[in-house]
Design an enzyme around this catalytic site. Sequence first.
Site, mmCIF file in Angstrom:
data_model
loop_
_atom_site.group_PDB
_atom_site.id
_atom_site.type_symbol
_atom_site.label_atom_id
_atom_site.label_comp_id
_atom_site.label_asym_id
_atom_site.label_seq_id
_atom_site.Cartn_x
_atom_site.Cartn_y
_atom_site.Cartn_z
ATOM 1 C CE LYS A 54 -4.412 -3.848 18.908
ATOM 2 N NZ LYS A 54 -3.966 -3.719 20.320
ATOM 3 N NE ARG A 107 -8.096 -28.442 21.435
ATOM 4 C CZ ARG A 107 -8.702 -29.584 22.066
ATOM 5 N NH1 ARG A 107 -10.218 -29.491 21.809
ATOM 6 N NH2 ARG A 107 -8.382 -30.659 22.585
ATOM 7 C CG ASP A 125 1.336 -6.314 25.740
ATOM 8 O OD1 ASP A 125 1.700 -6.180 24.383
ATOM 9 O OD2 ASP A 125 0.005 -6.220 25.923
ATOM 10 C CE1 TYR A 175 -6.015 -3.291 24.814
ATOM 11 C CE2 TYR A 175 -5.538 -5.462 25.792
ATOM 12 C CZ TYR A 175 -6.431 -4.459 25.016
ATOM 13 O OH TYR A 175 -7.299 -4.569 24.019
HETATM 14 C C1 LIG Z 1 -4.813 -4.277 21.446
HETATM 15 C C2 LIG Z 1 -3.804 -4.942 22.672
HETATM 16 C C3 LIG Z 1 -3.764 -5.833 23.308
HETATM 17 C C4 LIG Z 1 -5.003 -6.973 22.981
HETATM 18 O O1 LIG Z 1 -5.152 -7.550 21.587
HETATM 19 P P1 LIG Z 1 -6.510 -8.214 20.890
HETATM 20 O O2 LIG Z 1 -6.042 -8.816 19.714
HETATM 21 O O3 LIG Z 1 -7.180 -6.903 20.669
HETATM 22 O O4 LIG Z 1 -7.169 -9.087 22.093
HETATM 23 C C5 LIG Z 1 -3.157 -6.162 23.997
HETATM 24 N N1 LIG Z 1 -1.977 -5.252 24.370
HETATM 25 C C6 LIG Z 1 -1.748 -4.286 23.887
HETATM 26 C C7 LIG Z 1 -0.640 -3.438 24.217
HETATM 27 C C8 LIG Z 1 -2.775 -3.703 22.817
HETATM 28 O O5 LIG Z 1 -2.777 -2.557 22.316
#
Ligand SMILES: *Cc1c(COP(=O)(O)O)cnc(C)c1O
Length: 391
Positions: free
Chosen positions: A207, A57, A182, A110
């Site tokens: 992403k 972990r 973010d 988000y």
């Molecule tokens: C998709 C997304 C997330 C979350 O990511 P996941 O891997 O789907 O949990 C966070 N912030 C933004 C801007 C996103 O587009």
Amino acid sequence: MKDETKLVTAGRDPENNLGIVNPPVYHASTVLYPTVAALDASRARREKGERGVYYGRAGTPTTFSLEDMVCAVEGGHRCMVYPSGLAAIVASLMSFVEAGDHILMVDSVYGPTRRFCNTLAKRINVDSTFYDPAIGAGIAELIQDNTKVVYVEAPGSQTFVMQDIPAIAEAAHARGCTVLMDNTWASPLYCKPFTLGVDVSIQAGTKYIVGHSDVMIGTACANEASWPELEVTSRMLGHTAGPDDVYLAQRGMRTLSVRLKQHWENGLKVAEWLKGQDVVECVMHPALPDDPGHELWKRDFLGASGLFGTTLKPCPRAALGALIDDLELFGMGASWGGYESLVLPQDPNASRSVTPWPYEGPCLRFHIGLEDPDDLIADLDAGFKRLNAAL
Ligand SMILES: *Cc1c(COP(=O)(O)O)cnc(C)c1O
């Protein structure tokens, strides 16, 4: 070293890996110690917070390799890997608040991050105030004595509004708050949050880092001051990511620079074309010269990704269906950042509380992939003809 070179060299060591280019994938839970002395020495290192192989972990060289890559490009002192972007967001927020504290959260955040503030955070008696993304230095007026976190996301989800991050960070730091960002839209390549005053930068690695729509993963990089809290809380929450997913993320990241350049170019071409459509009310893309966030984007970002929004003039839902349902090259679904193009109808007003979106027509979020943009435009052109015929 430039970023393109770092993406190729960081997080691998062929000389100590039989000459093999890529680092091996370690599958691990138990780590064995040959002697009591070795066990004690390992425990002592772990107590001091040294990175090492202690237990599955806590990470393996596979995990460390991805951490090093993200940190090398995005910046910061150290990086943690999580099983999803949302896990990285929630762990980062939890790291800097306790019962009775307050979060300043951008209104264009988000959706699931907003939901965390309105549900789980409330349950532990942490309040949030949502603020206008355009607030800039005015954030100072919203900072309370118990405000611990100021959270930014630029450009914001759905409407792609930019934020003056250095101004916000300066005001936040003057009151002792930690600034979280973010940074998924720009990826670690096109925005350097630590040079803008951010303390913790979060990526939905799902992403662009992964880039192939096949893995869920998240990362958070912290500067030296914020790292201990981030690490302790994240480990307490039990976060770890599977070795094969971690490997795919670091493999994806090797080609991030060429992919992103193409997403940027293709995205802008499609965005420009969309602006010429009668039924299009506006295109929200900070790299377009007439976008309200363009100056901030030019000042603070190094490039643009392939994700942007479009607002259409009001039209019946069936006309929207006529546009989207028969598109051949655009899939419809959540997530983005893969090699393929996507379109998704969204309603910004369903997730805004202080900055209502002024348009009545439908909002479409486009992710422009690596297809030839002329093919994408031809597909959309046929779609807009179908929409106009359905009006
Ligand atoms: C998709 C997304 C997330 C979350 O990511 P996941 O891997 O789907 O949990 C966070 N912030 C933004 C801007 C996103 O587009």
